[in-house]
Design a protein around this motif. Structure first.
Motif, PDB file in Angstrom:
ATOM      1  N   LEU A  19      41.123  20.970  -9.493  1.00  9.59           N
ATOM      2  CA  LEU A  19      40.242  20.805  -8.334  1.00  9.59           C
ATOM      3  C   LEU A  19      39.022  21.718  -8.413  1.00  9.59           C
ATOM      4  O   LEU A  19      37.918  21.339  -7.988  1.00  9.59           O
ATOM      5  CB  LEU A  19      41.017  21.082  -7.044  1.00  9.59           C
ATOM      6  CG  LEU A  19      42.043  20.018  -6.621  1.00  9.59           C
ATOM      7  CD1 LEU A  19      42.881  20.519  -5.462  1.00  9.59           C
ATOM      8  CD2 LEU A  19      41.349  18.720  -6.254  1.00  9.59           C
ATOM      9  N   GLN A  20      39.201  22.897  -8.958  1.00 13.25           N
ATOM     10  CA  GLN A  20      38.089  23.837  -9.062  1.00 13.25           C
ATOM     11  C   GLN A  20      37.059  23.385 -10.097  1.00 13.25           C
ATOM     12  O   GLN A  20      35.930  23.882 -10.089  1.00 13.25           O
ATOM     13  CB  GLN A  20      38.612  25.229  -9.410  1.00 13.25           C
ATOM     14  CG  GLN A  20      39.356  25.896  -8.266  1.00 13.25           C
ATOM     15  CD  GLN A  20      39.935  27.240  -8.628  1.00 13.25           C
ATOM     16  OE1 GLN A  20      40.225  27.511  -9.811  1.00 13.25           O
ATOM     17  NE2 GLN A  20      40.119  28.104  -7.646  1.00 13.25           N
ATOM     18  N   ASN A  21      37.439  22.464 -10.971  1.00 14.17           N
ATOM     19  CA  ASN A  21      36.507  21.939 -11.976  1.00 14.17           C
ATOM     20  C   ASN A  21      35.801  20.660 -11.531  1.00 14.17           C
ATOM     21  O   ASN A  21      34.996  20.108 -12.290  1.00 14.17           O
ATOM     22  CB  ASN A  21      37.252  21.668 -13.293  1.00 14.17           C
ATOM     23  CG  ASN A  21      37.649  22.956 -13.994  1.00 14.17           C
ATOM     24  OD1 ASN A  21      36.923  23.952 -13.939  1.00 14.17           O
ATOM     25  ND2 ASN A  21      38.809  22.955 -14.646  1.00 14.17           N
ATOM     26  N   VAL A  22      36.104  20.190 -10.323  1.00 10.58           N
ATOM     27  CA  VAL A  22      35.406  19.015  -9.797  1.00 10.58           C
ATOM     28  C   VAL A  22      33.997  19.436  -9.385  1.00 10.58           C
ATOM     29  O   VAL A  22      33.837  20.348  -8.560  1.00 10.58           O
ATOM     30  CB  VAL A  22      36.161  18.423  -8.588  1.00 10.58           C
ATOM     31  CG1 VAL A  22      35.367  17.268  -7.978  1.00 10.58           C
ATOM     32  CG2 VAL A  22      37.548  17.955  -8.996  1.00 10.58           C
ATOM     33  N   PRO A  23      32.951  18.811  -9.935  1.00 14.33           N
ATOM     34  CA  PRO A  23      31.572  19.195  -9.598  1.00 14.33           C
ATOM     35  C   PRO A  23      31.283  19.017  -8.107  1.00 14.33           C
ATOM     36  O   PRO A  23      31.418  17.918  -7.572  1.00 14.33           O
ATOM     37  CB  PRO A  23      30.715  18.241 -10.440  1.00 14.33           C
ATOM     38  CG  PRO A  23      31.622  17.774 -11.536  1.00 14.33           C
ATOM     39  CD  PRO A  23      32.992  17.740 -10.943  1.00 14.33           C
ATOM     40  N   GLN A  24      30.886  20.094  -7.472  1.00 14.32           N
ATOM     41  CA  GLN A  24      30.646  20.041  -6.029  1.00 14.32           C
ATOM     42  C   GLN A  24      29.384  19.255  -5.671  1.00 14.32           C
ATOM     43  O   GLN A  24      29.271  18.747  -4.556  1.00 14.32           O
ATOM     44  CB  GLN A  24      30.558  21.469  -5.472  1.00 14.32           C
ATOM     45  CG  GLN A  24      31.882  22.209  -5.486  1.00 14.32           C
ATOM     46  CD  GLN A  24      32.971  21.467  -4.724  1.00 14.32           C
ATOM     47  OE1 GLN A  24      32.795  21.107  -3.561  1.00 14.32           O
ATOM     48  NE2 GLN A  24      34.095  21.216  -5.387  1.00 14.32           N
ATOM     49  N   ASP A  25      28.433  19.171  -6.605  1.00 12.54           N
ATOM     50  CA  ASP A  25      27.208  18.416  -6.299  1.00 12.54           C
ATOM     51  C   ASP A  25      27.507  16.927  -6.114  1.00 12.54           C
ATOM     52  O   ASP A  25      26.892  16.254  -5.271  1.00 12.54           O
ATOM     53  CB  ASP A  25      26.158  18.622  -7.387  1.00 12.54           C
ATOM     54  CG  ASP A  25      26.698  18.317  -8.779  1.00 12.54           C
ATOM     55  OD1 ASP A  25      27.929  18.203  -8.922  1.00 12.54           O
ATOM     56  OD2 ASP A  25      25.887  18.184  -9.718  1.00 12.54           O
ATOM     57  N   ILE A  26      28.491  16.417  -6.885  1.00 12.45           N
ATOM     58  CA  ILE A  26      28.888  15.015  -6.724  1.00 12.45           C
ATOM     59  C   ILE A  26      29.570  14.811  -5.372  1.00 12.45           C
ATOM     60  O   ILE A  26      29.317  13.819  -4.671  1.00 12.45           O
ATOM     61  CB  ILE A  26      29.824  14.581  -7.866  1.00 12.45           C
ATOM     62  CG1 ILE A  26      29.123  14.712  -9.221  1.00 12.45           C
ATOM     63  CG2 ILE A  26      30.307  13.153  -7.654  1.00 12.45           C
ATOM     64  CD1 ILE A  26      29.996  14.363 -10.399  1.00 12.45           C
ATOM     65  N   VAL A  27      30.412  15.749  -4.983  1.00  9.83           N
ATOM     66  CA  VAL A  27      31.097  15.670  -3.690  1.00  9.83           C
ATOM     67  C   VAL A  27      30.092  15.720  -2.550  1.00  9.83           C
ATOM     68  O   VAL A  27      30.169  14.931  -1.588  1.00  9.83           O
ATOM     69  CB  VAL A  27      32.127  16.816  -3.565  1.00  9.83           C
ATOM     70  CG1 VAL A  27      32.769  16.807  -2.183  1.00  9.83           C
ATOM     71  CG2 VAL A  27      33.201  16.697  -4.643  1.00  9.83           C
ATOM     72  N   MET A  77      51.160  23.376  -7.941  1.00  9.34           N
ATOM     73  CA  MET A  77      49.945  23.681  -7.191  1.00  9.34           C
ATOM     74  C   MET A  77      48.901  24.356  -8.069  1.00  9.34           C
ATOM     75  O   MET A  77      47.706  24.039  -7.993  1.00  9.34           O
ATOM     76  CB  MET A  77      50.283  24.602  -6.012  1.00  9.34           C
ATOM     77  CG  MET A  77      49.086  25.091  -5.225  1.00  9.34           C
ATOM     78  SD  MET A  77      49.446  26.580  -4.247  1.00  9.34           S
ATOM     79  CE  MET A  77      49.605  27.819  -5.572  1.00  9.34           C
ATOM     80  N   LEU A  78      49.331  25.290  -8.919  1.00 14.43           N
ATOM     81  CA  LEU A  78      48.382  26.003  -9.776  1.00 14.43           C
ATOM     82  C   LEU A  78      47.663  25.062 -10.737  1.00 14.43           C
ATOM     83  O   LEU A  78      46.466  25.215 -10.992  1.00 14.43           O
ATOM     84  CB  LEU A  78      49.111  27.090 -10.571  1.00 14.43           C
ATOM     85  CG  LEU A  78      49.565  28.326  -9.799  1.00 14.43           C
ATOM     86  CD1 LEU A  78      50.167  29.348 -10.759  1.00 14.43           C
ATOM     87  CD2 LEU A  78      48.411  28.950  -9.028  1.00 14.43           C
ATOM     88  N   ILE A  79      48.378  24.091 -11.279  1.00 13.38           N
ATOM     89  CA  ILE A  79      47.760  23.140 -12.206  1.00 13.38           C
ATOM     90  C   ILE A  79      46.738  22.268 -11.481  1.00 13.38           C
ATOM     91  O   ILE A  79      45.617  22.064 -11.958  1.00 13.38           O
ATOM     92  CB  ILE A  79      48.835  22.272 -12.876  1.00 13.38           C
ATOM     93  CG1 ILE A  79      49.820  23.158 -13.652  1.00 13.38           C
ATOM     94  CG2 ILE A  79      48.199  21.237 -13.812  1.00 13.38           C
ATOM     95  CD1 ILE A  79      51.007  22.424 -14.226  1.00 13.38           C
TER      96      ILE A  79
END
Length: 293
Positions: A180-188, A173-175
């Motif tokens: 997931l925290q590095n996925v750009p939120q502007d794209i989402v 989960m930690l990995i």
């Protein structure tokens, strides 16, 4: 110029030399010594070491039915554990990235089982399976809790799977969480504005961007699942009648209980080659998927 090269070589030897020496003593020398013993009949106690060539390997593939059964069982367990650990770990990572007030507490709770040693964890769950489930079954009448969890081949197998996944999912989960925290939120957000639902965002945006984490997690779970030993030893010790004996426990029993060290090393060498081949294939395939995505 020559003095500079000598100085660089000296500094390299100074910093790398001690580490390489320690690595050689702890890993390289024991590994190649074990490879040598795989072709002998050494019992691990006496000084008599006789070269037998490929006899150990012939015996394993033609006569040692328990080795073959343990190998197949380990392959089955590895497949199930890899799938469940990664799915649950990824699901937990998605859960704790949501805007929950308790997300930090949940991250700690989910990771805590990974901090417990395998043997201790196995003995704790042995008590839960035998005493805890039995008590719950008597109180509720639910048949699931009245099953002979560690006294039957099928339920014993799933007991090992449950404990291993429960322990390893938090680490995985930690990995996934870091990825997931590095996925750009502007794209989402742009995808949601364009009408994409959660599944489409997950499939077409999130998953391709966390592909490197998938490679790492698959590699770690493959290696740890193949090498499962302490949980197997503590929960069932291979019983009943060796029906839940994984390959690592089979190798340990052969070498240190039956005192057939040469045969145990032959099993370990085959084990090493299989795991190395599978992990190389896995990393190669998932790395290509990273590039494609």
């Amino acid at each position: 110029m020559k003095n500079r090269k000598l100085r660089k070589a000296g500094l390299f030897a100074l910093f790398v030399g001690p580490v390489f020496l320690a690595f050689s003593m702890i890993v390289l020398i024991p590994f190649f010594t074990g490879v040598y013993y795989a072709f002998t009949d050494w019992n691990g106690i006496t000084g008599a070491v006789n070269w037998v060539g490929l006899d150990n390997f012939k015996y394993l593939f033609t006569e040692d039915k328990q080795f073959q059964a343990s190998f197949l069982l380990t392959m089955k367990y590895t497949f199930v554990a890899i799938v469940l650990t990664n799915l649950i770990g990824f699901g937990l990572a998605i859960l704790v990235t949501q805007m929950l007030k308790t997300r930090n507490i949940l991250r700690t709770v989910f990771f805590l089982p990974n901090l417990i040693g395998g043997l201790l964890l196995g003995f704790i769950w042995q008590f839960i399976f035998i005493k805890g489930f039995s008590s719950i079954g008597q109180l509720t009448g639910i048949s699931l809790f009245n099953l002979p969890w560690l006294g039957d081949a099928n339920t014993g197998f799933w007991g090992i799977v449950i404990v291993s996944v429960w322990q390893g999912a938090g680490y995985i989960m930690l990995i996934y969480l870091a990825a997931l925290q590095n996925v750009p939120q502007d794209i989402v957000e742009a995808a949601k504005i364009d009408g994409a639902n959660r599944w489409q965002v997950l499939r077409h945006i999130t998953m391709p961007m966390v592909a490197p984490a998938v490679t790492i997690c698959l590699f770690l779970t493959i290696a740890s699942s193949f090498k499962v030993f302490d949980v197997n030893l503590a929960l069932t010790n291979g019983g009943p009648f060796k029906s839940t004996e994984m390959l690592a426990l089979n190798i340990y029993t052969e070498a240190f209980v039956n005192n057939r060290y040469g045969l145990g090393e032959a099993k370990a060498l085959i084990f090493f080659l299989v795991v190395a081949a599978i992990t190389v294939i896995q990393v190669t395939i998932t790395k290509k998927k990273e590039i494609e995505s």
